[in-house]
Design a protein around this motif. Sequence first.
Motif, PDB file in Angstrom:
ATOM      1  N   UNK A 111       0.441  -1.191   0.228  1.00 20.96           N
ATOM      2  CA  UNK A 111       0.047   0.163   0.297  1.00 20.96           C
ATOM      3  C   UNK A 111       0.491   0.927  -0.014  1.00 20.96           C
ATOM      4  N   UNK A 112       1.911   1.403  -0.756  1.00 14.56           N
ATOM      5  CA  UNK A 112       2.348   2.496  -0.760  1.00 14.56           C
ATOM      6  C   UNK A 112       1.989   3.402  -1.852  1.00 14.56           C
ATOM      7  N   UNK A 113       2.425   5.022  -1.672  1.00 17.67           N
ATOM      8  CA  UNK A 113       1.918   5.912  -2.224  1.00 17.67           C
ATOM      9  C   UNK A 113       2.917   6.067  -2.967  1.00 17.67           C
ATOM     10  N   UNK A 114       2.436   6.461  -4.567  1.00 19.85           N
ATOM     11  CA  UNK A 114       2.989   7.155  -5.565  1.00 19.85           C
ATOM     12  C   UNK A 114       3.184   7.984  -6.725  1.00 19.85           C
ATOM     13  N   UNK A 115       2.691   9.190  -5.833  1.00 24.36           N
ATOM     14  CA  UNK A 115       2.436  10.185  -6.252  1.00 24.36           C
ATOM     15  C   UNK A 115       3.280  10.825  -7.268  1.00 24.36           C
ATOM     16  N   UNK A 116       4.065  10.522  -7.977  1.00 19.68           N
ATOM     17  CA  UNK A 116       5.176  10.792  -8.902  1.00 19.68           C
ATOM     18  C   UNK A 116       5.464   9.947 -10.215  1.00 19.68           C
ATOM     19  N   UNK A 117       5.051   8.667  -9.329  1.00 21.92           N
ATOM     20  CA  UNK A 117       4.876   8.089 -10.828  1.00 21.92           C
ATOM     21  C   UNK A 117       3.709   8.083 -11.616  1.00 21.92           C
ATOM     22  N   UNK A 118       3.419   7.709 -13.520  1.00 26.04           N
ATOM     23  CA  UNK A 118       3.243   8.305 -13.986  1.00 26.04           C
ATOM     24  C   UNK A 118       2.182   6.136 -14.814  1.00 26.04           C
TER      25      UNK A 118
END
Length: 270
Positions: free
Chosen positions: A222-229
């Motif tokens: 459940x990692x958050x990766x806001x910068x990965x498209x």
Amino acid sequence: MKIQLFTIAIAALTLYGCGTTQNKEIMNGDNTNDEKTITETKWVLETLEGKKIDTPKSGEEISFTMDAKENRISGYSGCNRFFGNFKLEDGNRINFSALGATKMACPDKAFNESEFLEIFGLADNYTITGNILSLNVGKRAPLATFRKLENKSETITEKYWKLKTLEGQNVVMSKNQAKEIYFMLKTDDNRVTGFAGCNTMMGSYTLEEGNRIRFSQMATTLMACPDVNVNEAEFLKIFELADNYTINGDTLSLNVGRRAPLAVFEAVYF
């Protein structure tokens, strides 16, 4: 003298009996190996009534497999799945019975399924030459010939499958993406492992005859990766939908039904 003649006669009969037994074995053939070879093997249709048969547009080969434990036959006839029972007897005799099939509509009439399924009702013997199986009736020309195909489960498992296309669109790795999207099918406990673009994924799978595949209990970290498209949800959806696969060399497609591939992967070797 009479005793000597009697002894010679007994010896002659014994030798004759041994010779007769050996001749019968030669004439009938020891089909133990053939019985083991014909079962637990996938047989792909090569010719039907002497005519060469091409792979259907669905991409799945017309084939069957025989289960020795249950005396069951199951296979794919170009559109539908078929199943039934079989019996093997001495002298490479074979009998198929209680054959049934699914009732899917088949708009592509290039291949006559009824004609193919009819051979199982007619066949009463078989021959195996190398990797070729012939189903015959009497001593006439083969009703159909099949090519032995090794179990493909070993080909799809224990490989690193890198995502190439998703719903027909090329997939490009983002600059700040930790690693490429991939998955592996592990043979121990039928586990799925992989990376969905941001999160690690895991789950279970089952492989069935006819290149059928099922994924279950799929989950991710459940990692958050806001910068990965990358749209992980769209990628993970394919494991929920996929029910079959096709493999061509180092290219794997996960599919649902007979539509265009949900996703295409490439094998990577390290």
